[in-house]
Design a protein around this motif. Structure first.
Motif, short mmCIF file in Angstrom:
data_model
loop_
_atom_site.label_atom_id
_atom_site.label_comp_id
_atom_site.label_asym_id
_atom_site.label_seq_id
_atom_site.Cartn_x
_atom_site.Cartn_y
_atom_site.Cartn_z
N THR A 1 0.80 -1.21 0.00
CA THR A 1 0.00 0.00 0.00
C THR A 1 0.84 1.26 0.00
O THR A 1 0.31 2.36 -0.10
N GLY A 2 2.16 1.15 0.14
CA GLY A 2 3.02 2.31 0.19
C GLY A 2 4.22 2.17 -0.71
O GLY A 2 4.44 1.13 -1.32
N LYS B 1 1.97 2.45 21.15
CA LYS B 1 2.13 3.85 20.76
C LYS B 1 2.45 4.69 22.00
O LYS B 1 1.96 4.43 23.09
N ILE C 1 6.78 1.54 3.58
CA ILE C 1 6.25 2.37 4.66
C ILE C 1 4.76 2.53 4.44
O ILE C 1 4.32 3.26 3.56
N ASN C 2 3.98 1.83 5.24
CA ASN C 2 2.53 1.91 5.12
C ASN C 2 1.96 3.14 5.82
O ASN C 2 1.01 3.75 5.36
N SER C 3 2.54 3.47 6.97
CA SER C 3 2.17 4.67 7.73
C SER C 3 3.29 4.93 8.73
O SER C 3 4.27 4.18 8.79
N LYS C 4 3.15 5.98 9.55
CA LYS C 4 4.18 6.26 10.55
C LYS C 4 4.22 5.19 11.63
O LYS C 4 5.20 5.10 12.39
N ASP C 5 3.21 4.34 11.69
CA ASP C 5 3.13 3.29 12.70
C ASP C 5 3.20 1.89 12.10
O ASP C 5 2.93 0.91 12.80
N SER C 6 3.55 1.80 10.84
CA SER C 6 3.57 0.48 10.20
C SER C 6 4.56 0.45 9.04
O SER C 6 4.47 1.25 8.11
N GLU C 7 5.51 -0.49 9.11
CA GLU C 7 6.46 -0.71 8.04
C GLU C 7 6.61 -2.21 7.82
O GLU C 7 6.45 -3.00 8.76
#
Length: 199
Positions: free
Chosen positions: A37-38, A97, A171-177
């Motif tokens: 997705t990234g 988090k 890098i899917n989001s700042k909280d997921s790679e």
């Protein structure tokens, strides 16, 4: 002086030394990219450790850079390599988090899972002189697995085994790679994915 690397011979698993064939890697990257997705970028990963000791994961942005991540997983190296021989291994690393805005890979402690089974914890640490020595010894190895020379063997923990491969970091989001191993042989070899998630 360049040190020779002794490769494992006549093993029944499927992760012996493989040749780097860029067209096949590019096709594998495209296949992985369609599932992601990234955006993706290339990373060099080392997985190594004495057979009876915990395995270490080291990540480089390029072969000549200092590692951006050194992570010790709560699983013996021999067990990890055996699981790799099964053909598919998914490592999930989870942490909570926090109010601060640190980078995901800068988190110091993770709960670790292998194919859905909790295997304890993974902890981040600074690169030691031994880590840097191992990476220097493996500099000429583009992809593959094997055993380092006998002088790296520990009398209690056994031989020091390694695997080196190219991975796509997504890098899917700042909280997921996610790190996907790029297999030059398409789907014929082992597959390894590592998921970093803040929940």
């Amino acid at each position: 002086m360049t040190m020779q690397i002794k490769m494992q011979q006549n093993k029944t698993n499927s992760y012996n030394e493989v040749s780097t064939e860029r067209p096949r890697i590019e096709r594998e990257r495209e296949r992985r990219g369609r599932q992601s997705t990234g955006p993706a970028d290339d990373r060099h990963l080392y997985l190594y450790g004495h057979r009876k000791a915990r395995i270490t994961v080291a990540v480089q942005e390029n072969p000549r850079s200092v590692p951006v991540l050194i992570l010790e997983l709560g699983i013996p190296t021999a067990t990890f390599m055996q699981d790799m021989g099964s053909g598919l291994l998914r490592i999930a690393l989870e942490c909570e988090k926090k109010p601060d805005k640190s980078k995901l890979i800068d988190e110091p402690l993770w709960t670790a899972f292998a194919n859905g089974k909790k295997i304890g914890y993974a902890s981040k640490r600074e690169a030691s002189s031994i880590d840097l020595k191992i990476m220097q010894m493996l500099h000429a190895v583009s992809m593959g697995a094997g055993v380092l020379p006998a002088d790296m063997t520990d009398p209690n923990d056994g031989e020091l085994t390694y695997m080196r491969a190219h991975f796509d970091r997504v890098i899917n989001s700042k909280d997921s790679e996610t790190f996907y191993m790029l297999n030059p042989d398409g789907n014929s070899g082992p597959e390894l994915s590592m998921f970093f998630i803040r929940i």
